[in-house]
Design a protein around this motif. Structure first.
Motif, PDB file in Angstrom:
ATOM      1  N   HIS A 189       0.677  -0.999  -0.136  1.00 48.12           N
ATOM      2  CA  HIS A 189      -0.144  -0.050   0.155  1.00 48.12           C
ATOM      3  C   HIS A 189       0.799   1.247   0.266  1.00 48.12           C
ATOM      4  O   HIS A 189       1.837   1.349   0.654  1.00 48.12           O
ATOM      5  CB  HIS A 189      -0.895   0.124   1.306  1.00 48.12           C
ATOM      6  N   PHE A 190       0.574   2.052  -0.686  1.00 50.25           N
ATOM      7  CA  PHE A 190       1.299   3.535  -0.844  1.00 50.25           C
ATOM      8  C   PHE A 190       0.587   4.561  -0.578  1.00 50.25           C
ATOM      9  O   PHE A 190      -0.364   5.138  -1.184  1.00 50.25           O
ATOM     10  CB  PHE A 190       1.814   3.508  -2.135  1.00 50.25           C
ATOM     11  N   ALA A 191       0.653   5.275   0.734  1.00 50.61           N
ATOM     12  CA  ALA A 191      -0.304   6.096   1.414  1.00 50.61           C
ATOM     13  C   ALA A 191       0.613   7.649   0.906  1.00 50.61           C
ATOM     14  O   ALA A 191       1.775   7.866   1.196  1.00 50.61           O
ATOM     15  CB  ALA A 191      -0.553   5.983   2.854  1.00 50.61           C
ATOM     16  N   LEU A 192      -0.304   8.631   0.828  1.00 44.89           N
ATOM     17  CA  LEU A 192      -0.016   9.814   0.297  1.00 44.89           C
ATOM     18  C   LEU A 192       0.277  10.820   1.602  1.00 44.89           C
ATOM     19  O   LEU A 192       0.848  11.743   1.776  1.00 44.89           O
ATOM     20  CB  LEU A 192      -1.003  10.462  -0.345  1.00 44.89           C
ATOM     21  N   ARG A 193      -0.181  10.325   2.790  1.00 48.12           N
ATOM     22  CA  ARG A 193      -0.278  11.079   4.031  1.00 48.12           C
ATOM     23  C   ARG A 193       1.011  11.485   4.513  1.00 48.12           C
ATOM     24  O   ARG A 193       0.962  12.780   5.029  1.00 48.12           O
ATOM     25  CB  ARG A 193      -0.946  10.022   5.127  1.00 48.12           C
ATOM     26  N   ASP A 194       1.919  10.784   4.105  1.00 46.46           N
ATOM     27  CA  ASP A 194       3.404  11.090   4.874  1.00 46.46           C
ATOM     28  C   ASP A 194       4.429  11.424   3.754  1.00 46.46           C
ATOM     29  O   ASP A 194       5.607  11.735   4.040  1.00 46.46           O
ATOM     30  CB  ASP A 194       3.967   9.979   5.611  1.00 46.46           C
ATOM     31  N   ARG A 195       4.002  11.624   2.712  1.00 44.88           N
ATOM     32  CA  ARG A 195       4.901  11.842   1.490  1.00 44.88           C
ATOM     33  C   ARG A 195       4.592  13.215   0.894  1.00 44.88           C
ATOM     34  O   ARG A 195       3.651  13.476   0.162  1.00 44.88           O
ATOM     35  CB  ARG A 195       4.769  10.688   0.453  1.00 44.88           C
ATOM     36  N   SER A 196       5.711  13.885   0.357  1.00 41.28           N
ATOM     37  CA  SER A 196       5.776  15.110  -0.365  1.00 41.28           C
ATOM     38  C   SER A 196       5.758  14.537  -1.752  1.00 41.28           C
ATOM     39  O   SER A 196       6.085  13.343  -2.154  1.00 41.28           O
ATOM     40  CB  SER A 196       6.845  15.911  -0.231  1.00 41.28           C
ATOM     41  N   LEU A 197       5.524  15.669  -2.536  1.00 46.70           N
ATOM     42  CA  LEU A 197       5.567  15.072  -4.214  1.00 46.70           C
ATOM     43  C   LEU A 197       6.776  14.502  -4.511  1.00 46.70           C
ATOM     44  O   LEU A 197       7.013  13.703  -5.234  1.00 46.70           O
ATOM     45  CB  LEU A 197       5.076  16.344  -5.128  1.00 46.70           C
ATOM     46  N   ARG A 249       9.070  13.061  -2.495  1.00 44.65           N
ATOM     47  CA  ARG A 249       9.519  11.973  -1.686  1.00 44.65           C
ATOM     48  C   ARG A 249       8.395  10.789  -2.326  1.00 44.65           C
ATOM     49  O   ARG A 249       8.969   9.618  -2.378  1.00 44.65           O
ATOM     50  CB  ARG A 249       8.704  11.988  -0.293  1.00 44.65           C
ATOM     51  N   ILE A 250       7.298  11.004  -2.864  1.00 44.48           N
ATOM     52  CA  ILE A 250       6.431   9.890  -3.538  1.00 44.48           C
ATOM     53  C   ILE A 250       7.258   9.480  -4.642  1.00 44.48           C
ATOM     54  O   ILE A 250       7.286   8.263  -4.850  1.00 44.48           O
ATOM     55  CB  ILE A 250       5.223  10.611  -4.101  1.00 44.48           C
ATOM     56  N   GLN A 251       7.793  10.345  -5.528  1.00 43.96           N
ATOM     57  CA  GLN A 251       8.742   9.665  -6.653  1.00 43.96           C
ATOM     58  C   GLN A 251       9.958   9.318  -6.315  1.00 43.96           C
ATOM     59  O   GLN A 251      10.282   7.931  -6.858  1.00 43.96           O
ATOM     60  CB  GLN A 251       8.960  10.971  -7.778  1.00 43.96           C
ATOM     61  N   SER A 252      10.453   9.538  -5.499  1.00 39.33           N
ATOM     62  CA  SER A 252      11.817   8.885  -4.953  1.00 39.33           C
ATOM     63  C   SER A 252      11.602   7.405  -4.273  1.00 39.33           C
ATOM     64  O   SER A 252      12.111   6.727  -4.594  1.00 39.33           O
ATOM     65  CB  SER A 252      12.699   9.586  -4.019  1.00 39.33           C
ATOM     66  N   ASP A 253      10.656   7.333  -3.652  1.00 38.40           N
ATOM     67  CA  ASP A 253      10.050   6.014  -3.048  1.00 38.40           C
ATOM     68  C   ASP A 253       9.594   4.981  -4.115  1.00 38.40           C
ATOM     69  O   ASP A 253       9.644   3.993  -4.174  1.00 38.40           O
ATOM     70  CB  ASP A 253       8.927   6.309  -2.005  1.00 38.40           C
ATOM     71  N   LEU A 254       8.826   5.588  -4.976  1.00 39.87           N
ATOM     72  CA  LEU A 254       8.188   4.856  -6.086  1.00 39.87           C
ATOM     73  C   LEU A 254       9.547   3.984  -6.798  1.00 39.87           C
ATOM     74  O   LEU A 254       9.472   3.089  -7.459  1.00 39.87           O
ATOM     75  CB  LEU A 254       7.251   5.343  -6.970  1.00 39.87           C
ATOM     76  N   ILE A 255      10.690   5.232  -7.380  1.00 37.50           N
ATOM     77  CA  ILE A 255      11.782   4.544  -8.042  1.00 37.50           C
ATOM     78  C   ILE A 255      12.561   3.504  -7.224  1.00 37.50           C
ATOM     79  O   ILE A 255      12.922   2.534  -7.770  1.00 37.50           O
ATOM     80  CB  ILE A 255      12.598   5.962  -8.574  1.00 37.50           C
ATOM     81  N   ALA A 256      12.635   3.747  -6.044  1.00 39.30           N
ATOM     82  CA  ALA A 256      13.217   2.940  -4.952  1.00 39.30           C
ATOM     83  C   ALA A 256      12.492   1.408  -4.994  1.00 39.30           C
ATOM     84  O   ALA A 256      13.095   0.365  -5.048  1.00 39.30           O
ATOM     85  CB  ALA A 256      13.399   3.489  -3.526  1.00 39.30           C
ATOM     86  N   ALA A 257      11.239   1.643  -4.965  1.00 39.96           N
ATOM     87  CA  ALA A 257      10.352   0.254  -4.967  1.00 39.96           C
ATOM     88  C   ALA A 257      10.738  -0.416  -6.226  1.00 39.96           C
ATOM     89  O   ALA A 257      10.629  -1.599  -6.247  1.00 39.96           O
ATOM     90  CB  ALA A 257       9.067   0.741  -4.811  1.00 39.96           C
ATOM     91  N   CYS A 258      10.768   0.082  -7.404  1.00 40.72           N
ATOM     92  CA  CYS A 258      10.959  -0.642  -8.713  1.00 40.72           C
ATOM     93  C   CYS A 258      12.466  -1.006  -8.823  1.00 40.72           C
ATOM     94  O   CYS A 258      12.512  -2.213  -9.103  1.00 40.72           O
ATOM     95  CB  CYS A 258      10.831   0.648  -9.793  1.00 40.72           C
ATOM     96  N   ALA A 259      13.458  -0.213  -8.013  1.00 39.59           N
ATOM     97  CA  ALA A 259      14.689  -0.755  -8.016  1.00 39.59           C
ATOM     98  C   ALA A 259      14.902  -2.049  -7.155  1.00 39.59           C
ATOM     99  O   ALA A 259      15.692  -2.969  -7.379  1.00 39.59           O
ATOM    100  CB  ALA A 259      15.711   0.310  -7.624  1.00 39.59           C
ATOM    101  N   LEU A 260      14.041  -2.160  -6.094  1.00 42.20           N
ATOM    102  CA  LEU A 260      13.918  -3.192  -5.267  1.00 42.20           C
ATOM    103  C   LEU A 260      13.203  -4.649  -5.851  1.00 42.20           C
ATOM    104  O   LEU A 260      12.986  -5.597  -5.365  1.00 42.20           O
ATOM    105  CB  LEU A 260      13.410  -2.915  -4.070  1.00 42.20           C
ATOM    106  N   TYR A 296      -0.345  15.149   1.772  1.00 43.86           N
ATOM    107  CA  TYR A 296      -1.248  15.278   1.019  1.00 43.86           C
ATOM    108  C   TYR A 296      -1.151  15.903  -0.144  1.00 43.86           C
ATOM    109  O   TYR A 296      -1.851  16.844  -0.523  1.00 43.86           O
ATOM    110  CB  TYR A 296      -2.942  15.320   1.421  1.00 43.86           C
ATOM    111  N   ASP A 297       0.062  16.245  -0.711  1.00 50.31           N
ATOM    112  CA  ASP A 297       0.224  17.012  -1.890  1.00 50.31           C
ATOM    113  C   ASP A 297      -0.543  16.655  -3.042  1.00 50.31           C
ATOM    114  O   ASP A 297      -0.828  17.508  -3.626  1.00 50.31           O
ATOM    115  CB  ASP A 297       1.915  16.776  -2.401  1.00 50.31           C
ATOM    116  N   ILE A 298      -0.859  15.358  -3.358  1.00 52.47           N
ATOM    117  CA  ILE A 298      -1.770  15.196  -4.466  1.00 52.47           C
ATOM    118  C   ILE A 298      -2.816  14.132  -3.719  1.00 52.47           C
ATOM    119  O   ILE A 298      -2.859  13.607  -2.582  1.00 52.47           O
ATOM    120  CB  ILE A 298      -0.831  14.466  -5.527  1.00 52.47           C
ATOM    121  N   THR A 299      -3.910  13.858  -4.725  1.00 46.37           N
ATOM    122  CA  THR A 299      -4.754  13.004  -4.474  1.00 46.37           C
ATOM    123  C   THR A 299      -4.588  11.467  -4.671  1.00 46.37           C
ATOM    124  O   THR A 299      -3.554  11.286  -5.419  1.00 46.37           O
ATOM    125  CB  THR A 299      -6.238  13.324  -4.791  1.00 46.37           C
ATOM    126  N   SER A 300      -5.308  10.473  -4.464  1.00 45.03           N
ATOM    127  CA  SER A 300      -5.050   9.109  -4.852  1.00 45.03           C
ATOM    128  C   SER A 300      -5.154   9.040  -6.443  1.00 45.03           C
ATOM    129  O   SER A 300      -4.399   8.306  -6.797  1.00 45.03           O
ATOM    130  CB  SER A 300      -5.793   8.172  -4.195  1.00 45.03           C
TER     131      SER A 300
END
Length: 610
Positions: A390-398, A400-411, A436-440
């Protein structure tokens, strides 16, 4: 003299940063800067006066943030006009008849592409009130500034076109160090999109410092015949003790600003970090025949960080395959509360042995701290079981969202379940701030961009991600029209499949799908098996969006063997809904894989496990 006529033969010196100068004078209120027009007009006039004394010919009103998104809850719509009119009057009073005043109209401060239609209408009404207030206050030109993308800029100008009463417009975009707007557009694209607008000038402000503006200069001068307006920051800011601190090198700023003017930039001023001292030094340099010139008028090519190119084969995605065959079984798992993972991994291994297709890893449910779901999903994948974090927007800036997704792909992860996330008020730290920089739907759109090799700003990557994206729907919403609108938005941005809220009867979903067109997006049924009667009662009565039929609630309360009864009822629900679903998402108490057996047999076939 009219500003347009004057610019035909002359350049104009604009002012610097109102906000920076306010801070230097001790301003510390959490209110928007524009409210100082009402609360302390003398201070605003004092700053305007200092800029005029420094040699400024074009004052910019203190109304950058005077729109409804920023001024609410301090004023209503009528108050927007008053704040802007007052800001214009203060600047005009200082400017007199020999200086010009530009009415500042800033951006919404929101991610424009994610605004709901009613929010856009609200913003439009606000812009009209803002511009009419500025014009009533006597501005000579409207400065639509710090625009982060073409779409919002065009929306802004279209919104005010009928109300500007012939007052000319200068439009100014913000650029990043990559020489693109924050929305990813190039200078050429910005100028091309603006060519049909009736503009006095076009340019750039904010974002970057003088050195990067030197790179922007030829791009603007080569692509447009309109007067170009440059207002750079003093440099790149640092965040120190809760405040943005800008480099304090007035000579550096002034030398570059003078060069802009020499090369043909018609309006030159400053943005963040620039005070009256900066403008005074610029004016002094322009008057002087001496003074150091720039030692270079070209931009040295920097070594560009190259991205490693990995030749990727199409990765087999078990979740996608099982959804396509209408036989997906996913078990919901909470990651551990601490760094000790032995018990959690033991549960994962039992689930794997039982033959499920994947586990869905929650992201700090109820806003209570648990291990990062991407990290735990990687640990799961290392054990040979597919995972869906699950990937929640609550704790992530725009960012951070992108860096976390890139990291997930690399993993090695290729599944994401996009959610907003429970608000902090429910969890361990109710005083913390949600992002909540963006919506789901915005998250899904962003993931799909990354899948094409681009980030939110349009920057390209040589190695795109390959995420298969799920999203939630609520078959028993309090407001059906709103839920339908959300679903349509999620479909439009590319959702691959939907998972329902936990259901305890089939009638709810049948009724829902008769009213809602899911446009052939696969649907996964969510079934929840509680660990106790108390948890079941909590789910039934206190969790929004979940409806339990009264007869089932009553039987669970009365029966001693309530769990077997509930399990049988849920299997019936599954059997009845099989024609319209593509899989099962099930939550069972930890360690109780036996509870899964009848569901596995129903989804996978009676010979499953033999």
């Amino acid at each position: 003299m009219e500003l347009a006529k004057y610019l035909e033969r002359n350049y104009i010196i604009a002012d610097g940063a109102m906000g920076t100068t306010l801070y230097k004078k001790g301003f510390s209120s959490k209110k928007p800067f524009a409210m100082v027009n009402i609360d302390n007009p003398g201070l605003v006039m004092e700053i305007h006066t200092e800029f005029v004394e420094a040699g400024v010919e074009l004052l910019v009103t203190n109304t950058f943030d005077a729109n409804i998104f920023k001024l609410d809850p301090y004023v209503d719509f009528k108050g927007i006009r008053e704040v802007n009119k007052k800001g214009a009057e203060l600047a005009k009073k200082v400017a007199g008849d020999r200086k010009w005043v530009a009415g500042s109209v800033g951006p919404s401060g929101k991610t424009f592409s994610l605004l709901e239609q009613d929010e856009k209408e609200w913003f439009k009404e606000s812009l009209i009130e803002q511009v009419e207030g500025l014009i009533d206050g006597g501005v000579d030109v409207l400065l639509v500034e710090t625009q982060i993308g073409i779409n919002e800029a065009l929306f802004t100008i279209d919104s005010i076109e009928k109300n500007r009463k012939g007052v000319p417009i200068i439009i100014s975009f913000s650029f990043t160090e990559g020489l693109r707007t924050p929305s990813g557009e190039t200078v050429e694209r910005v100028i091309d999109a603006s060519k049909d607008l009736s503009l006095l000038g076009i340019g750039a402000n904010h974002g970057i410092g003088p050195l990067q503006f030197l790179e922007l200069m030829p791009l603007f001068l080569e692509k447009t015949n309109a007067p170009v307006c440059f207002m750079p920051n003093s440099g790149v800011p640092r965040y120190i003790d809760g405040t943005f601190v800008f480099p304090a090198s007035s000579e550096h700023f002034a030398r570059y600003a003078r060069e802009f003017i020499k090369k043909g930039i018609k309006i030159v001023g400053g943005c963040c970090g620039t005070t009256p001292d900066y403008i005074h030094l610029l004016v002094s340099m322009l008057k002087s025949t001496s003074g150091r010139s720039l030692h270079f008028l070209f931009v040295e090519e920097e070594e560009v960080e190259t991205q490693e190119i990995a030749v990727k084969e199409k990765v087999k995605n078990i979740v996608e395959e099982q959804i396509n065959s209408k036989s997906l079984v996913v078990v919901e798992v909470s990651p551990p509360k601490g760094a000790y993972i032995k018990k959690s991994i033991s549960w994962i291994e039992k689930i794997k042995e039982f033959g499920v297709d994947a586990v869905s890893i929650l992201d700090s449910p109820m806003a209570r701290v648990r291990m990062n779901p991407v990290a735990f999903s990687h640990l799961v994948k290392e054990r040979g079981l597919e995972s869906i974090p699950h990937f929640a927007l609550r704790d992530r800036s725009l960012t951070r969202i992108q860096s976390d997704l890139i990291a997930a792909c690399a993993l090695g992860l290729n599944n994401i379940f996009a959610i907003s996330g429970d608000p902090p008020s429910l969890g361990d730290y109710p005083q913390s701030t949600a992002v909540y920089d963006i919506t789901s739907p915005g998250l899904i759109k962003l993931i799909k961009l990354l899948n094409t090799g681009k980030d939110f700003a349009g920057n390209e990557y040589t190695n795109p991600t390959s995420f298969y994206v799920g999203a939630a729907i609520n078959p028993s919403p309090p407001d059906l029209e709103k839920e339908i609108a959300k679903i349509n938005e999620k479909i439009e941005v590319g959702t691959d499949y939907f998972v329902t809220q936990p259901l305890f009867d089939s009638k709810t979903l049948f009724g829902f799908t008769e009213k809602v067109n899911l446009k052939n997006i696969p649907l996964v049924l969510n079934i929840f098996i509680p660990r106790s009667k108390k948890q079941f009662e909590y789910i039934a009565h206190e969790v929004p969006g979940i409806q339990v039929p009264e007869n089932i609630m009553k039987m669970v309360e009365e029966k001693e063997d309530w769990l077997s009864f509930l399990q049988d009822e849920l299997v019936k629900v599954l059997v009845e809904l099989k024609p319209i679903i593509s899989g099962l998402y099930v939550a069972v108490p930890r360690g109780r894989t036996a509870y899964l057996r009848p569901f596995m047999e129903e989804i996978k076939g009676k010979k499953w496990g033999l």
